[in-house]
Write an enzyme that holds these catalytic residues in place. Structure first.
Site, PDB file in Angstrom:
ATOM      1  N   TYR A   4      13.233   5.416 -22.659  1.00 37.55           N
ATOM      2  CA  TYR A   4      14.231   4.524 -22.047  1.00 37.55           C
ATOM      3  C   TYR A   4      14.833   3.688 -23.170  1.00 37.55           C
ATOM      4  CZ  TYR A   4      15.844   1.407 -18.228  1.00 37.55           C
ATOM      5  OH  TYR A   4      16.591   0.668 -17.363  1.00 37.55           O
ATOM      6  N   ARG A  45      30.131   4.267 -19.243  1.00 43.56           N
ATOM      7  CA  ARG A  45      29.644   2.993 -19.809  1.00 43.56           C
ATOM      8  C   ARG A  45      28.138   3.102 -19.941  1.00 43.56           C
ATOM      9  NH1 ARG A  45      25.745   0.258 -19.024  1.00 43.56           N
ATOM     10  NH2 ARG A  45      26.080  -1.011 -17.201  1.00 43.56           N
ATOM     11  N   LYS A  50      16.138   7.448 -16.176  1.00 48.02           N
ATOM     12  CA  LYS A  50      15.871   6.554 -15.032  1.00 48.02           C
ATOM     13  C   LYS A  50      14.970   7.254 -14.018  1.00 48.02           C
ATOM     14  CE  LYS A  50      18.737   2.909 -15.820  1.00 48.02           C
ATOM     15  NZ  LYS A  50      18.678   1.493 -15.547  1.00 48.02           N
ATOM     16  N   ASP A 109      25.651   3.229 -14.645  1.00 46.02           N
ATOM     17  CA  ASP A 109      26.467   3.202 -15.865  1.00 46.02           C
ATOM     18  C   ASP A 109      27.879   3.744 -15.672  1.00 46.02           C
ATOM     19  OD1 ASP A 109      24.272   1.987 -16.902  1.00 46.02           O
ATOM     20  OD2 ASP A 109      23.936   3.413 -18.523  1.00 46.02           O
ATOM     21  N   ASP A 140      22.839   0.341  -9.566  1.00 41.85           N
ATOM     22  CA  ASP A 140      21.726  -0.252 -10.302  1.00 41.85           C
ATOM     23  C   ASP A 140      22.194  -1.371 -11.224  1.00 41.85           C
ATOM     24  OD1 ASP A 140      19.082  -0.362 -11.288  1.00 41.85           O
ATOM     25  OD2 ASP A 140      19.642   0.908 -12.973  1.00 41.85           O
ATOM     26  N   ASP A 141      23.323  -1.155 -11.897  1.00 41.78           N
ATOM     27  CA  ASP A 141      23.794  -2.155 -12.871  1.00 41.78           C
ATOM     28  C   ASP A 141      24.218  -3.439 -12.182  1.00 41.78           C
ATOM     29  OD1 ASP A 141      23.606  -0.498 -15.313  1.00 41.78           O
ATOM     30  OD2 ASP A 141      24.949   0.760 -14.134  1.00 41.78           O
TER      31      ASP A 141
HETATM   32  N1  LIG Z   1      18.939  -5.774 -18.766  1.00 46.82           N
HETATM   33  C1  LIG Z   1      19.367  -4.945 -17.842  1.00 46.82           C
HETATM   34  O1  LIG Z   1      18.632  -4.560 -16.929  1.00 46.82           O
HETATM   35  C2  LIG Z   1      20.770  -4.467 -17.869  1.00 46.82           C
HETATM   36  C3  LIG Z   1      21.564  -4.656 -18.962  1.00 46.82           C
HETATM   37  N2  LIG Z   1      22.843  -4.205 -18.937  1.00 46.82           N
HETATM   38  C4  LIG Z   1      23.624  -4.367 -20.145  1.00 46.82           C
HETATM   39  O2  LIG Z   1      24.665  -5.268 -19.912  1.00 46.82           O
HETATM   40  C5  LIG Z   1      25.736  -4.970 -20.755  1.00 46.82           C
HETATM   41  C6  LIG Z   1      27.015  -5.033 -19.953  1.00 46.82           C
HETATM   42  O3  LIG Z   1      27.028  -4.087 -18.916  1.00 46.82           O
HETATM   43  P1  LIG Z   1      28.299  -3.991 -17.925  1.00 46.82           P
HETATM   44  O4  LIG Z   1      28.518  -5.264 -17.249  1.00 46.82           O
HETATM   45  O5  LIG Z   1      28.109  -2.815 -17.056  1.00 46.82           O
HETATM   46  O6  LIG Z   1      29.409  -3.657 -19.023  1.00 46.82           O
HETATM   47  P2  LIG Z   1      30.933  -4.016 -19.118  1.00 46.82           P
HETATM   48  O7  LIG Z   1      31.407  -3.346 -20.340  1.00 46.82           O
HETATM   49  O8  LIG Z   1      31.581  -3.705 -17.822  1.00 46.82           O
HETATM   50  O9  LIG Z   1      30.960  -5.579 -19.280  1.00 46.82           O
HETATM   51  C7  LIG Z   1      30.901  -6.254 -20.484  1.00 46.82           C
HETATM   52  C8  LIG Z   1      31.501  -7.613 -20.265  1.00 46.82           C
HETATM   53  O10 LIG Z   1      31.316  -8.383 -21.438  1.00 46.82           O
HETATM   54  C9  LIG Z   1      32.576  -8.829 -21.924  1.00 46.82           C
HETATM   55  N3  LIG Z   1      32.540  -8.874 -23.368  1.00 46.82           N
HETATM   56  C10 LIG Z   1      32.637  -7.878 -24.257  1.00 46.82           C
HETATM   57  N4  LIG Z   1      32.560  -8.345 -25.510  1.00 46.82           N
HETATM   58  C11 LIG Z   1      32.440  -9.685 -25.397  1.00 46.82           C
HETATM   59  C12 LIG Z   1      32.363 -10.741 -26.325  1.00 46.82           C
HETATM   60  N5  LIG Z   1      32.376 -10.501 -27.640  1.00 46.82           N
HETATM   61  N6  LIG Z   1      32.260 -11.995 -25.860  1.00 46.82           N
HETATM   62  C13 LIG Z   1      32.257 -12.239 -24.545  1.00 46.82           C
HETATM   63  N7  LIG Z   1      32.316 -11.275 -23.610  1.00 46.82           N
HETATM   64  C14 LIG Z   1      32.416 -10.014 -24.043  1.00 46.82           C
HETATM   65  C15 LIG Z   1      33.579  -7.834 -21.415  1.00 46.82           C
HETATM   66  O11 LIG Z   1      34.849  -8.433 -21.359  1.00 46.82           O
HETATM   67  P3  LIG Z   1      36.156  -7.487 -21.252  1.00 46.82           P
HETATM   68  O12 LIG Z   1      35.978  -6.656 -20.021  1.00 46.82           O
HETATM   69  O13 LIG Z   1      37.246  -8.431 -21.153  1.00 46.82           O
HETATM   70  O14 LIG Z   1      36.123  -6.650 -22.496  1.00 46.82           O
HETATM   71  C16 LIG Z   1      33.004  -7.588 -20.019  1.00 46.82           C
HETATM   72  O15 LIG Z   1      33.331  -8.628 -19.168  1.00 46.82           O
HETATM   73  C17 LIG Z   1      25.408  -3.627 -21.408  1.00 46.82           C
HETATM   74  O16 LIG Z   1      24.943  -3.846 -22.712  1.00 46.82           O
HETATM   75  C18 LIG Z   1      24.293  -3.087 -20.579  1.00 46.82           C
HETATM   76  O17 LIG Z   1      23.408  -2.287 -21.316  1.00 46.82           O
HETATM   77  C19 LIG Z   1      23.406  -3.636 -17.839  1.00 46.82           C
HETATM   78  C20 LIG Z   1      22.651  -3.423 -16.736  1.00 46.82           C
HETATM   79  C21 LIG Z   1      21.263  -3.777 -16.687  1.00 46.82           C
HETATM   80  C1  LIG Z   2      19.351  -1.152 -18.031  1.00 49.55           C
HETATM   81  C2  LIG Z   2      20.638  -0.633 -17.642  1.00 49.55           C
HETATM   82  O1  LIG Z   2      20.809  -0.167 -16.527  1.00 49.55           O
HETATM   83  C3  LIG Z   2      21.739  -0.712 -18.565  1.00 49.55           C
HETATM   84  O2  LIG Z   2      21.596  -1.263 -19.652  1.00 49.55           O
HETATM   85  O3  LIG Z   2      22.807  -0.211 -18.207  1.00 49.55           O
HETATM   86 MG   LIG Z   3      22.613   0.926 -16.391  1.00 52.01          MG
END
Ligand SMILES: NC(=O)C1=CN([C@@H]2O[C@H](COP(=O)(O)OP(=O)(O)OC[C@H]3O[C@@H](n4cnc5c(N)ncnc54)[C@H](OP(=O)(O)O)[C@@H]3O)[C@@H](O)[C@H]2O)C=CC1
Ligand SMILES: CC(=O)C(=O)O
Ligand SMILES: [Mg+2]
Length: 551
Positions: free
Chosen positions: A92, A145, A163, A235, A257-258
């Site tokens: 993972y 993504r 997963k 994703d 999930d996200d």
């Molecule tokens: N810990 C966990 O269980 C999980 C972690 N994640 C992680 O979360 C992260 C985001 O996922 P997700 O929401 O789907 O992805 P997205 O790409 O949809 O979202 C990213 C967000 O962050 C913003 N962003 C990008 N760069 C910057 C920056 N330098 N400063 C401020 N904001 C910024 C983007 O803005 P804009 O759209 O304007 O570019 C967008 O709003 C990933 O790394 C993913 O691996 C996700 C799910 C679960």
């Molecule tokens: C953990 C997870 O789902 C992600 O980083 O997208």
């Molecule tokens: Mg995910």
């Protein structure tokens, strides 16, 4: 006997490899096909771990383990179960990110289903070709993504495969009843488009109505073939993630999930953190960096929790701040989705700050007494020393969760957060990090606040309870049960989330809470607690060898 022979030894779900007894070897026509010695599963596990350790890199370990999964699934899961903390980062995050990036290069054997745009008129046929007849859980991605590493096209398949292996390891879902699916609608990743070995459909992504029609056709095929399956969206890029969830959440047994899994684990971790900080969530100012599917999903659940703790919806909203790549979400921005707009601040809230343009994270932290700082932004190092020191200057126990994956995307490293706050920060991360060092006592493990605490338990719950929908209440129940299991509730120095060694027991507790809520919400048949507990127990598959080689 010929065909059966092939099956017993080569079927990854039935083989025992060198553990077939002499009697089984005679009965199944395997005599002479294996070296003489008969090993136990435990010996196979120890031998396999030796092999894992001998590999040169984590990517090699990932490749070895994936090959083991393809060869002998029961052994694969016994190997993972023998050392969950070591195995998890290999199958993972973070190693799976490399597995996705180099998917075409390291390709070995097919697993799951590839539903490609050029085959769009034959999706039902492709689904019927699946190896697994009965399926409890599908994890599907379109690879756009992947974690924080962007568009991986067909390489995104590493995520559903990974997963689902955790559905089995942690949630006890029978691996024969899991199905990873990759929707191949092209890729906009120029490196992949130029890669001569790229195994996906070499074409820019299909989007808009054509994309949605493809997803509709996929869902229709699933409904026809597997009407009771749990369909987990994983994703998808944010512009698709929310619309897809809204489109199907009341029609299918489904969740994203996200959006929802991440929200539940974050809320679960906040339970222990706010308890140790001595400030309930309703009294905190919460800042989220990142306004994608994950960030907005978490903030929706945070706000709901504040309301449940007694705030009005407006009071709760006033405690939530969301910052994206441009800056703070404000009502005068015209680039926000409906989901983001729900967190847009009134420009009047920040008018007095004297900031040119949109306030950034540093401005928010400078003007608001922030107690909780969450990162789902993919922005490595965005929680800078200045920002964290400012926050720590205002509150006793700053709660800081850099949750982006994989490791290199984390908004801060725990050791830095610890140093900048004099050991006061309450920390959880998305990917695993080394423990925090203490001169005056044992090292303190850093909680890994990852949706892996949630989705396997949700799968176990809906399978055991025969639920037909995943309600918001069920995800809240998951968060509540996880929060109740926080070691920090009884020991303020303990990590905010349970140890990996306990994760399967915790999954049972979460599953029971979710199943109970499914019954209460009317989306599962009526059942007593005792019935549900027994159903959870019955559903749980264990990686052991049966008495003979037939099953
Ligand atoms: N810990 C966990 O269980 C999980 C972690 N994640 C992680 O979360 C992260 C985001 O996922 P997700 O929401 O789907 O992805 P997205 O790409 O949809 O979202 C990213 C967000 O962050 C913003 N962003 C990008 N760069 C910057 C920056 N330098 N400063 C401020 N904001 C910024 C983007 O803005 P804009 O759209 O304007 O570019 C967008 O709003 C990933 O790394 C993913 O691996 C996700 C799910 C679960
Ligand atoms: C953990 C997870 O789902 C992600 O980083 O997208
Ligand atoms: Mg995910």
């Amino acid at each position: 006997m010929d065909e059966d022979t092939g099956h017993a030894l080569d079927d990854p779900l039935r083989t025992k490899g060198t553990s077939f007894t002499h009697e089984e070897r005679r009965r199944l026509g395997l005599l002479g096909l294996l070296p003489h010695a008969v090993t136990t599963l435990d010996e196979q596990v120890r031998r396999s771990w030796g092999e894992v350790r001998r590999q040169a890199t984590d990517l090699d370990r990932y490749i070895y383990l994936r090959a083991l999964q393809d060869r002998n699934e029961r052994l694969f899961y016994a190997v993972l179960a023998a050392d969950v903390p070591t195995a998890l980062p290999l199958v993972y995050t973070p190693t799976v990110a490399e597995g996705c990036r180099r998917f075409s290069e390291i390709w070995r054997r097919p697993r799951g289903l590839y539903l490609s745009w050029p085959d769009r008129d034959h999706l039902a046929e492709a689904l019927r070709n699946r190896r697994q007849r009965e399926v409890d859980v599908i994890v599907v991605t379109d690879g756009q993504r992947i974690l924080g590493i962007g568009d991986q096209g067909v390489g995104g398949m590493g995520i559903p495969v990974g997963k689902l292996s955790l559905y089995t390891l942690i949630g006890g879902i029978d691996p024969a009843r899991t199905l990873p699916i990759l929707l191949d609608v092209g890729t906009d990743n120029p490196t992949l488009l130029d890669d001569p070995f790229y195994l996906g459909w070499r074409h820019h992504r299909i989007d808009d109505d054509a994309y949605l029609a493809f997803v509709d056709a996929f869902v229709a095929a699933v409904q026809d073939e597997l009407p009771d399956v749990l369909l987990q969206w994983e994703d998808f890029a944010t512009p698709h993630a929310h619309p897809i969830l809204e489109r199907y959440r009341d029609r299918l047994l489904t969740f994203n999930d996200d959006i929802q899994g991440t929200a539940a684990v974050a809320l679960g971790a906040l339970r222990g953190a706010t308890e140790v900080a001595g400030v309930p969530l309703r009294d905190q100012q919460v800042v989220m960096l990142g306004a994608g599917s994950a960030g907005i999903g978490v903030m929706e659940m945070v706000r709901q929790e504040m309301v449940d703790q007694g705030l009005s919806p407006d009071e709760a909203r006033a405690r939530c701040w969301v910052v994206d790549v441009r800056g703070l979400l404000t009502g005068d921005r015209d680039d926000l989705s409906d989901a983001q707009r729900a967190f847009a601040r009134d420009p009047a809230d920040v008018a007095g700050w004297g900031v040119e343009g949109l306030p950034g994270l540093a401005d928010v932290v400078a003007h608001v007494t922030v107690g909780v700082l969450l990162g789902l932004s993919t922005a490595q190092g965005a929680f800078t020393e200045d920002i964290v020191r400012t926050m720590a200057g205002r509150v006793d126990r700053p709660i800081v969760f850099p949750l982006s994956n994989p490791t290199e995307n984390a908004e801060a490293r725990p050791a830095d957060l610890d140093a900048w706050t004099g050991g006061r920060a309450l920390i959880a991360t998305g990917s695993p990090f080394p423990p925090l060092h203490r001169e005056d006592g044992p090292d303190i493990p850093v909680a890994q606040c990852n949706n892996v605490y949630i989705f396997p338990a949700v799968g176990l719950a809906v399978t055991a309870a025969r639920a037909t929908r995943v309600t918001d209440g069920m995800m809240r129940a998951a968060a509540g049960a996880l929060g109740d299991a926080s070691p920090a509730l009884s020991d303020p120095r303990a990590p905010l989330l349970p140890r990996w060694a306990d994760v399967r027991d915790v999954a049972d507790d979460i599953a029971l809470a979710v199943a109970r809520r499914a019954v209460a919400d009317g989306v599962a048949p009526a059942a007593s607690d005792e019935d549900l507990r027994a159903a959870v127990r019955r559903t749980r598959w264990e990686p052991t060898y049966g008495a003979d080689g037939s099953a």
